[in-house]
Design a protein around this motif. Structure first.
Motif, PDB file in Angstrom:
ATOM      1  N   ALA A 161      39.821  49.753  38.202  1.00 46.01           N
ATOM      2  CA  ALA A 161      39.426  50.399  39.455  1.00 46.01           C
ATOM      3  C   ALA A 161      39.160  51.885  39.245  1.00 46.01           C
ATOM      4  O   ALA A 161      38.197  52.445  39.792  1.00 46.01           O
TER       5      ALA A 161
ATOM      6  N   LYS B 262      44.101  45.691  36.616  1.00 49.64           N
ATOM      7  CA  LYS B 262      43.253  45.974  37.782  1.00 49.64           C
ATOM      8  C   LYS B 262      43.183  47.470  38.115  1.00 49.64           C
ATOM      9  O   LYS B 262      42.081  48.008  38.321  1.00 49.64           O
TER      10      LYS B 262
ATOM     11  N   LYS C 109      39.262  39.932  39.596  1.00 47.30           N
ATOM     12  CA  LYS C 109      38.665  40.066  40.923  1.00 47.30           C
ATOM     13  C   LYS C 109      39.310  41.269  41.600  1.00 47.30           C
ATOM     14  O   LYS C 109      40.519  41.287  41.848  1.00 47.30           O
ATOM     15  N   MET C 110      38.504  42.271  41.907  1.00 42.69           N
ATOM     16  CA  MET C 110      39.009  43.519  42.452  1.00 42.69           C
ATOM     17  C   MET C 110      39.268  43.386  43.948  1.00 42.69           C
ATOM     18  O   MET C 110      38.834  42.427  44.599  1.00 42.69           O
ATOM     19  N   ASP C 111      39.955  44.380  44.516  1.00 42.99           N
ATOM     20  CA  ASP C 111      40.249  44.364  45.940  1.00 42.99           C
ATOM     21  C   ASP C 111      38.977  44.406  46.772  1.00 42.99           C
ATOM     22  O   ASP C 111      38.949  43.931  47.915  1.00 42.99           O
ATOM     23  N   SER C 112      37.908  44.963  46.214  1.00 41.66           N
ATOM     24  CA  SER C 112      36.617  45.035  46.898  1.00 41.66           C
ATOM     25  C   SER C 112      35.842  43.725  46.815  1.00 41.66           C
ATOM     26  O   SER C 112      34.719  43.640  47.301  1.00 41.66           O
ATOM     27  N   SER C 113      36.438  42.696  46.166  1.00 49.38           N
ATOM     28  CA  SER C 113      35.822  41.389  45.906  1.00 49.38           C
ATOM     29  C   SER C 113      34.792  41.443  44.786  1.00 49.38           C
ATOM     30  O   SER C 113      34.195  40.419  44.440  1.00 49.38           O
ATOM     31  N   GLU C 114      34.557  42.622  44.197  1.00 48.24           N
ATOM     32  CA  GLU C 114      33.715  42.692  43.009  1.00 48.24           C
ATOM     33  C   GLU C 114      34.468  42.096  41.824  1.00 48.24           C
ATOM     34  O   GLU C 114      35.701  42.075  41.792  1.00 48.24           O
ATOM     35  N   THR C 115      33.721  41.602  40.851  1.00 46.65           N
ATOM     36  CA  THR C 115      34.330  41.032  39.656  1.00 46.65           C
ATOM     37  C   THR C 115      34.029  41.916  38.457  1.00 46.65           C
ATOM     38  O   THR C 115      32.912  42.435  38.302  1.00 46.65           O
TER      39      THR C 115
ATOM     40  N   ARG D  26      35.566  53.875  39.839  1.00 44.03           N
ATOM     41  CA  ARG D  26      35.416  55.080  40.654  1.00 44.03           C
ATOM     42  C   ARG D  26      34.785  56.212  39.847  1.00 44.03           C
ATOM     43  O   ARG D  26      33.932  56.953  40.346  1.00 44.03           O
TER      44      ARG D  26
ATOM     45  N   ASP E 245      30.029  41.150  38.296  1.00 40.63           N
ATOM     46  CA  ASP E 245      29.383  42.352  38.826  1.00 40.63           C
ATOM     47  C   ASP E 245      29.389  43.481  37.801  1.00 40.63           C
ATOM     48  O   ASP E 245      28.444  44.275  37.745  1.00 40.63           O
TER      49      ASP E 245
END
Length: 520
Positions: free
Chosen positions: A510, A506, A445-451, A514, A484
């Protein structure tokens, strides 16, 4: 209510009453008991090359007394700290029991942590002596850069007991049973590992709890092989519960090779295996591929992430090994709950707490009608606490059922919100590994709440085909939910306890997200 008078003897005097007196609980008394009552039971040390050495509990106690005198000669005494950094072996265990007998506190240091973490933890411990083995000698040589000059001793070297003192003497334990005995560290998957300090009393009580019939159910007929190292919550207490009941103990080095695990089990006639879920998933796959069976293994205690029911069924019904599913953490020493797998059960949960452990979710204890999800909290005779509260906050989402059964869903930072309920990342990863072409998987689970589902591709697999199959499998298993993003990676970073280091994974994911966004 009026109490009846005490019985009298013929002379009219009261009958004398014998009272139970308090005898302190000291962890090293477990080895003393084994050396006296189960002297012929053995501790086997296995090297990565397969070389095995064996000593009895009586020999282990003699060796521990020698090491106690060595530590005394170096000025180590009650309240001092000993850092013990090595892989599981009888010699490491002898040094641990030697330190326990003189009231020193042993920090079981994990040499597989990042080097800067090892040095930081050792510096914070302020040890009086550093013990290492041949495998960790290089790491130990870097310690003086951050710690004042302290003696370094190689645990693999022959013991050099001082000339003074009789060879087999046992000094009386004059320190309190509440004295610190051992410090263990968490896996460090979210940063610097956390420390948990066990006392002599808590260590003995935890061993008793482990031995109960509905816990590990160990006896003097067992041969116990923990795949976890002693620096991983004292190998789940195996070095203490085994001498308590007289079970033989098989200590092995860290390995991620299921072929090696199987050979160790067979060669040393293990009857009980301690392993995490990741161990068993790899072992089942290896044994099925090679059409193998066990000849002595009767029972396994499985911890770590949640064991999928399908895997438990294969172990129990396909391999003939009784499955006991445990939940705990470093702060619970680690045993807290246990469940025996039954083939007619619809769901494998985490069992009921053993005596000495209490559970609640939020402020709601076991037996309440509600089965709502909330943070799991624990307290008990061998549960370490952070802060002043009575209850340890675990950081796990869990439900307590009316019959006392615990169901841990996931770590709070890893669990996902589905349409109707929380989704366990561990179960997502299990289903992903079942897809042909996917060798391994981790859901982040990323900081953006995307998985992001990171998966390892088999060399011959087509990435697009596997990606489509993963989405179809997960949508079917989780009511239409899918991650996601899905990303193929070369490998996943693991800890010594077979946990994916998602904090390391993570930032890599990330960066790829990007880059993909910039390309489009």
């Amino acid at each position: 209510m009026v109490q009846p008078p005490l019985p009298h003897d013929s002379a009219g005097a009261g009958v004398p009453i014998s009272n139970v007196r308090h005898v302190p609980l000291h962890a090293h008394s477990l080895l003393r008991h084994a050396a006296s009552v189960h002297a012929d039971a053995t501790i086997t040390s296995v090297s990565l090359s397969g070389l095995a050495t064996r000593m009895s509990y009586a020999q282990l106690e003699d060796r521990a007394l020698q090491h106690a005198r060595q530590l005394r000669a170096l000025g180590v005494g009650t309240g001092d700290v000993v850092v013990n950094m090595g892989v599981s072996s009888a010699e490491q265990l002898a040094w641990l029991y030697g330190a326990l007998s003189i009231g020193a506190t042993t920090h079981l240091m994990n040499p597989l942590l990042l080097p800067e973490q090892v040095l930081q933890l050792i510096a914070a411990a302020h040890p009086s002596v550093l013990l290492h083995d041949t495998a960790t000698a290089q790491i130990a040589s870097a310690v003086p850069a951050v710690v004042h000059a302290i003696p370094h001793l190689n645990m693999d070297a022959p013991p050099k007991a001082p000339a003074w003192g009789p060879q087999g003497s046992r000094a009386a334990s004059t320190f309190s049973e509440e004295s610190p005995a051992i410090v263990c560290y968490s896996s460090g998957t979210t940063g610097l590992p956390k420390a948990a300090q066990y006392t002599h009393r808590s260590t003995v009580l935890h061993a008793w709890g482990c031995a109960l019939p509905d816990a590990m159910a160990l006896t003097a007929r067992d041969r116990v092989l923990p795949l976890m190292q002693m620096f991983h919550a004292t190998a789940w207490g195996a070095p203490f519960v085994s001498p308590l009941v007289g079970a033989s103990l098989i200590l092995v080095p860290p390995s991620r090779d299921p072929k090696q695990w199987y050979e160790w089990i067979e060669a040393h006639e293990a009857t009980v295996l301690g392993a995490v879920t990741a161990h068993w998933m790899a072992l089942v796959q290896y044994m099925q591929a090679n059409k193998l069976r066990f000849s002595t293994l009767l029972r396994t205690v499985v911890g770590g992430t949640r064991l999928p029911e399908a895997v438990a069924r294969v172990i129990a019904e396909g391999l003939g090994v009784e499955v006991r599913h445990a939940w705990g953490m470093t702060e619970t020493s680690p045993l807290a709950t246990m469940e025996r797998y039954a083939s007619n059960a619809n769901l494998l949960r985490h069992g009921k707490p053993v005596f000495g452990v209490e559970l609640r979710v939020g402020n709601e204890c076991a037996g309440a009608r509600s089965q709502r999800l909330d943070e799991l909290q624990v307290r008990g005779h061998w549960v370490a606490h952070r802060g002043d509260g009575d209850w340890l906050q675990t950081g796990d989402w869990a439900a307590l059922h009316a019959d006392g059964h615990l169901e841990v869903i996931d770590r709070m930072e890893d669990a996902l919100n589905g349409d109707a309920s929380l989704i366990s990342s561990a179960l997502v990863e299990f289903h992903a590994r079942r897809v042909p072409g996917a060798a391994d998987a981790a859901l982040v689970k990323m900081d953006s709440s995307e998985t992001v589902l990171a998966w390892v591709r088999h060399p011959q697999a087509d990435e697009a085909t596997v990606t489509l199959a993963l989405r179809q499998m997960l949508a079917e298993a989780f009511g239409g939910w899918t991650p996601d993003h899905l990303m193929a990676v070369d490998a996943l970073p693991y800890t010594h306890s077979a946990k994916v280091q998602k904090n390391q994974l993570k930032p890599v994911l990330a960066q790829r997200l990007r880059a993909n966004a910039a390309a489009h």
